[in-house]
Write a protein that holds these residues in place. Structure first.
Motif, PDB file in Angstrom:
ATOM      1  N   GLU A   1      29.539 -28.008   4.716  1.00 50.88           N
ATOM      2  CA  GLU A   1      30.122 -28.010   6.052  1.00 50.88           C
ATOM      3  C   GLU A   1      30.180 -26.580   6.577  1.00 50.88           C
ATOM      4  OE1 GLU A   1      32.888 -31.788   6.851  1.00 50.88           O
ATOM      5  OE2 GLU A   1      33.860 -30.206   5.683  1.00 50.88           O
ATOM      6  N   HIS A   2      29.647 -26.416   7.770  1.00 51.77           N
ATOM      7  CA  HIS A   2      29.559 -25.110   8.428  1.00 51.77           C
ATOM      8  C   HIS A   2      30.424 -25.157   9.679  1.00 51.77           C
ATOM      9  CE1 HIS A   2      27.849 -21.685  10.545  1.00 51.77           C
ATOM     10  NE2 HIS A   2      27.063 -21.414   9.519  1.00 51.77           N
ATOM     11  N   HIS A   3      31.235 -24.140   9.903  1.00 53.80           N
ATOM     12  CA  HIS A   3      32.019 -24.074  11.135  1.00 53.80           C
ATOM     13  C   HIS A   3      31.099 -23.764  12.313  1.00 53.80           C
ATOM     14  CE1 HIS A   3      35.309 -23.429   8.242  1.00 53.80           C
ATOM     15  NE2 HIS A   3      36.043 -24.020   9.169  1.00 53.80           N
ATOM     16  N   LEU A   4      31.317 -24.443  13.417  1.00 51.24           N
ATOM     17  CA  LEU A   4      30.568 -24.185  14.648  1.00 51.24           C
ATOM     18  C   LEU A   4      31.562 -24.050  15.798  1.00 51.24           C
ATOM     19  CD1 LEU A   4      28.019 -23.950  16.402  1.00 51.24           C
ATOM     20  CD2 LEU A   4      27.993 -26.455  16.517  1.00 51.24           C
ATOM     21  N   ILE A   5      31.560 -22.898  16.428  1.00 52.18           N
ATOM     22  CA  ILE A   5      32.391 -22.654  17.598  1.00 52.18           C
ATOM     23  C   ILE A   5      31.511 -22.883  18.822  1.00 52.18           C
ATOM     24  CG2 ILE A   5      33.762 -20.949  18.836  1.00 52.18           C
ATOM     25  CD1 ILE A   5      33.909 -19.456  16.054  1.00 52.18           C
ATOM     26  N   LYS A   6      31.986 -23.677  19.748  1.00 49.02           N
ATOM     27  CA  LYS A   6      31.267 -23.912  20.999  1.00 49.02           C
ATOM     28  C   LYS A   6      32.115 -23.339  22.131  1.00 49.02           C
ATOM     29  CE  LYS A   6      29.200 -28.241  19.445  1.00 49.02           C
ATOM     30  NZ  LYS A   6      29.168 -29.701  19.683  1.00 49.02           N
ATOM     31  N   LEU A   7      31.523 -22.428  22.894  1.00 48.43           N
ATOM     32  CA  LEU A   7      32.211 -21.807  24.019  1.00 48.43           C
ATOM     33  C   LEU A   7      31.575 -22.261  25.324  1.00 48.43           C
ATOM     34  CD1 LEU A   7      32.475 -18.166  22.635  1.00 48.43           C
ATOM     35  CD2 LEU A   7      34.245 -19.934  22.624  1.00 48.43           C
ATOM     36  N   ALA A   8      32.377 -22.342  26.371  1.00 51.42           N
ATOM     37  CA  ALA A   8      31.838 -22.659  27.692  1.00 51.42           C
ATOM     38  C   ALA A   8      30.865 -21.554  28.085  1.00 51.42           C
ATOM     39  CB  ALA A   8      32.971 -22.764  28.704  1.00 51.42           C
ATOM     40  N   PRO A   9      29.802 -21.886  28.811  1.00 52.75           N
ATOM     41  CA  PRO A   9      28.856 -20.852  29.240  1.00 52.75           C
ATOM     42  C   PRO A   9      29.536 -19.848  30.169  1.00 52.75           C
ATOM     43  CG  PRO A   9      28.261 -22.991  30.152  1.00 52.75           C
ATOM     44  CD  PRO A   9      29.427 -23.214  29.272  1.00 52.75           C
ATOM     45  N   VAL A  10      28.994 -18.634  30.168  1.00 47.77           N
ATOM     46  CA  VAL A  10      29.543 -17.544  30.967  1.00 47.77           C
ATOM     47  C   VAL A  10      28.482 -17.039  31.941  1.00 47.77           C
ATOM     48  CG1 VAL A  10      30.325 -15.128  30.824  1.00 47.77           C
ATOM     49  CG2 VAL A  10      31.194 -16.826  29.198  1.00 47.77           C
ATOM     50  N   ALA A  11      28.924 -16.701  33.142  1.00 52.92           N
ATOM     51  CA  ALA A  11      28.063 -16.053  34.132  1.00 52.92           C
ATOM     52  C   ALA A  11      28.678 -14.698  34.453  1.00 52.92           C
ATOM     53  CB  ALA A  11      27.958 -16.895  35.397  1.00 52.92           C
TER      54      ALA A  11
ATOM     55  N   GLU B   1      34.421  -3.419  32.420  1.00 52.67           N
ATOM     56  CA  GLU B   1      33.637  -4.644  32.340  1.00 52.67           C
ATOM     57  C   GLU B   1      33.003  -4.938  33.682  1.00 52.67           C
ATOM     58  OE1 GLU B   1      35.721  -8.023  30.778  1.00 52.67           O
ATOM     59  OE2 GLU B   1      36.540  -6.893  29.084  1.00 52.67           O
ATOM     60  N   ILE B   2      32.039  -5.850  33.668  1.00 53.50           N
ATOM     61  CA  ILE B   2      31.444  -6.358  34.895  1.00 53.50           C
ATOM     62  C   ILE B   2      32.135  -7.681  35.231  1.00 53.50           C
ATOM     63  CG2 ILE B   2      29.236  -5.194  34.542  1.00 53.50           C
ATOM     64  CD1 ILE B   2      28.096  -7.811  33.453  1.00 53.50           C
ATOM     65  N   PRO B   3      32.104  -8.111  36.477  1.00 60.27           N
ATOM     66  CA  PRO B   3      32.696  -9.417  36.807  1.00 60.27           C
ATOM     67  C   PRO B   3      32.001 -10.525  36.018  1.00 60.27           C
ATOM     68  CG  PRO B   3      32.148  -8.181  38.805  1.00 60.27           C
ATOM     69  CD  PRO B   3      31.561  -7.428  37.646  1.00 60.27           C
ATOM     70  N   SER B   4      32.807 -11.397  35.444  1.00 68.95           N
ATOM     71  CA  SER B   4      32.239 -12.491  34.658  1.00 68.95           C
ATOM     72  C   SER B   4      33.276 -13.590  34.494  1.00 68.95           C
ATOM     73  CB  SER B   4      31.782 -11.994  33.280  1.00 68.95           C
ATOM     74  OG  SER B   4      32.898 -11.541  32.535  1.00 68.95           O
ATOM     75  N   GLY B   5      32.792 -14.766  34.125  1.00 67.08           N
ATOM     76  CA  GLY B   5      33.712 -15.867  33.869  1.00 67.08           C
ATOM     77  C   GLY B   5      32.977 -17.122  33.459  1.00 67.08           C
ATOM     78  N   ILE B   6      33.749 -18.117  33.181  1.00 68.87           N
ATOM     79  CA  ILE B   6      33.236 -19.384  32.676  1.00 68.87           C
ATOM     80  C   ILE B   6      32.562 -20.181  33.795  1.00 68.87           C
ATOM     81  CG2 ILE B   6      33.991 -21.633  31.806  1.00 68.87           C
ATOM     82  CD1 ILE B   6      36.033 -20.138  30.104  1.00 68.87           C
ATOM     83  N   VAL B   7      31.443 -20.795  33.451  1.00 65.90           N
ATOM     84  CA  VAL B   7      30.756 -21.721  34.342  1.00 65.90           C
ATOM     85  C   VAL B   7      31.506 -23.049  34.251  1.00 65.90           C
ATOM     86  CG1 VAL B   7      28.593 -22.921  34.839  1.00 65.90           C
ATOM     87  CG2 VAL B   7      28.543 -20.583  33.910  1.00 65.90           C
ATOM     88  N   GLU B   8      32.052 -23.485  35.360  1.00 64.51           N
ATOM     89  CA  GLU B   8      32.838 -24.712  35.373  1.00 64.51           C
ATOM     90  C   GLU B   8      31.938 -25.940  35.350  1.00 64.51           C
ATOM     91  OE1 GLU B   8      35.474 -24.310  38.728  1.00 64.51           O
ATOM     92  OE2 GLU B   8      36.515 -22.606  37.812  1.00 64.51           O
ATOM     93  N   ASP B   9      32.494 -27.078  34.927  1.00 64.55           N
ATOM     94  CA  ASP B   9      31.740 -28.337  34.880  1.00 64.55           C
ATOM     95  C   ASP B   9      31.114 -28.629  36.239  1.00 64.55           C
ATOM     96  OD1 ASP B   9      32.283 -28.832  32.227  1.00 64.55           O
ATOM     97  OD2 ASP B   9      33.993 -30.151  32.629  1.00 64.55           O
ATOM     98  N   GLY B  10      29.826 -28.951  36.238  1.00 63.90           N
ATOM     99  CA  GLY B  10      29.112 -29.286  37.452  1.00 63.90           C
ATOM    100  C   GLY B  10      28.649 -28.086  38.258  1.00 63.90           C
ATOM    101  N   GLU B  11      28.931 -26.893  37.790  1.00 61.02           N
ATOM    102  CA  GLU B  11      28.586 -25.663  38.502  1.00 61.02           C
ATOM    103  C   GLU B  11      27.358 -25.026  37.849  1.00 61.02           C
ATOM    104  OE1 GLU B  11      31.397 -22.098  40.172  1.00 61.02           O
ATOM    105  OE2 GLU B  11      31.552 -22.502  38.035  1.00 61.02           O
ATOM    106  N   THR B  12      26.485 -24.462  38.650  1.00 61.06           N
ATOM    107  CA  THR B  12      25.353 -23.727  38.077  1.00 61.06           C
ATOM    108  C   THR B  12      25.827 -22.333  37.675  1.00 61.06           C
ATOM    109  OG1 THR B  12      24.654 -22.744  40.172  1.00 61.06           O
ATOM    110  CG2 THR B  12      23.735 -24.932  39.603  1.00 61.06           C
ATOM    111  N   PRO B  13      25.126 -21.688  36.743  1.00 56.84           N
ATOM    112  CA  PRO B  13      25.488 -20.309  36.402  1.00 56.84           C
ATOM    113  C   PRO B  13      25.447 -19.372  37.621  1.00 56.84           C
ATOM    114  CG  PRO B  13      24.052 -21.201  34.710  1.00 56.84           C
ATOM    115  CD  PRO B  13      24.084 -22.207  35.841  1.00 56.84           C
ATOM    116  N   GLU B  14      24.481 -19.593  38.515  1.00 57.04           N
ATOM    117  CA  GLU B  14      24.393 -18.757  39.712  1.00 57.04           C
ATOM    118  C   GLU B  14      25.626 -18.926  40.606  1.00 57.04           C
ATOM    119  OE1 GLU B  14      20.324 -19.688  38.204  1.00 57.04           O
ATOM    120  OE2 GLU B  14      22.032 -20.942  38.740  1.00 57.04           O
ATOM    121  N   ALA B  15      26.040 -20.160  40.811  1.00 53.74           N
ATOM    122  CA  ALA B  15      27.225 -20.415  41.633  1.00 53.74           C
ATOM    123  C   ALA B  15      28.472 -19.818  40.983  1.00 53.74           C
ATOM    124  CB  ALA B  15      27.402 -21.917  41.860  1.00 53.74           C
ATOM    125  N   ALA B  16      28.569 -19.926  39.671  1.00 55.67           N
ATOM    126  CA  ALA B  16      29.707 -19.338  38.959  1.00 55.67           C
ATOM    127  C   ALA B  16      29.714 -17.819  39.108  1.00 55.67           C
ATOM    128  CB  ALA B  16      29.664 -19.722  37.489  1.00 55.67           C
TER     129      ALA B  16
END
Length: 178
Positions: free
Chosen positions: A34-44, A71-86
């Motif tokens: 068993e291997h741990h897997l962390i899943k993070l929301a995509p970031v833009a 840092e540069i402006p960044s954040g999580i891509v919300e459900d239904g949102e494209t990375p560009e829109a985020a």
């Protein structure tokens, strides 16, 4: 080497931002485990460059590491949102600057911890941003400043810029300079 066989997975923890799974994997020629897997929301994220060859950076504290850095402006891509829109949304919320969609171009993509984490970072370059409001997310930064691109490599070397998405985007921009 070949692809590992995934026999299944079971969630340990889940939230809208992060989940932790135990994945039953079998590397070729090795025992299953068993291997741990962390899943993070995509970031833009966005590297904003002005006509004077300056980048817009945010000075902020990160409680997880107990450190301050630019840092540069960044954040999580919300459900239904494209990375560009985020990316466009995050820039406006965090800095008060507006970018037209056609001013946004892909700069970098990375998966920062591929061995145990599914995280996808989309970094864009934007020119021609204009200030339209005060930042909505006032907790995001203590200062927001345009700093000379010529100083960025030294700032990275001095660990004044350490966030992976910022380092990736800024180094890509520096590498592509004429």
């Amino acid at each position: 080497m070949s692809e590992w066989t995934v026999h299944g997975a079971r969630p340990v923890y889940q939230s809208p931002w992060v989940s932790l799974d135990l994945v039953d994997v079998e590397p070729q020629g090795h025992a299953r485990y068993e291997h741990h897997l962390i899943k993070l929301a995509p970031v833009a994220a966005v590297v904003m460059l002005d006509d004077a060859d300056r980048v817009l950076l945010m000075w902020r504290h990160r409680f997880a590491t107990g450190s301050w850095s630019w840092e540069i402006p960044s954040g999580i891509v919300e459900d239904g949102e494209t990375p560009e829109a985020a990316a466009l949304r995050e820039v406006l919320e965090e800095t008060g600057y507006e970018i037209e969609p056609e001013q946004l171009t892909p700069l970098a993509y990375n998966e920062p911890i591929g061995g145990m984490c599914d995280a996808r970072h989309h970094v864009y370059l934007a020119r021609g941003a204009r200030k339209v409001a005060d930042p909505v997310d006032t907790h995001e930064a203590d200062r927001i400043e345009w700093l000379a691109l010529d100083e960025v490599q030294g700032m990275i070397d001095a660990r004044q810029i350490v966030a992976g998405v910022a380092v990736t985007g800024l180094l890509q921009l520096l590498a592509r300079r004429p």
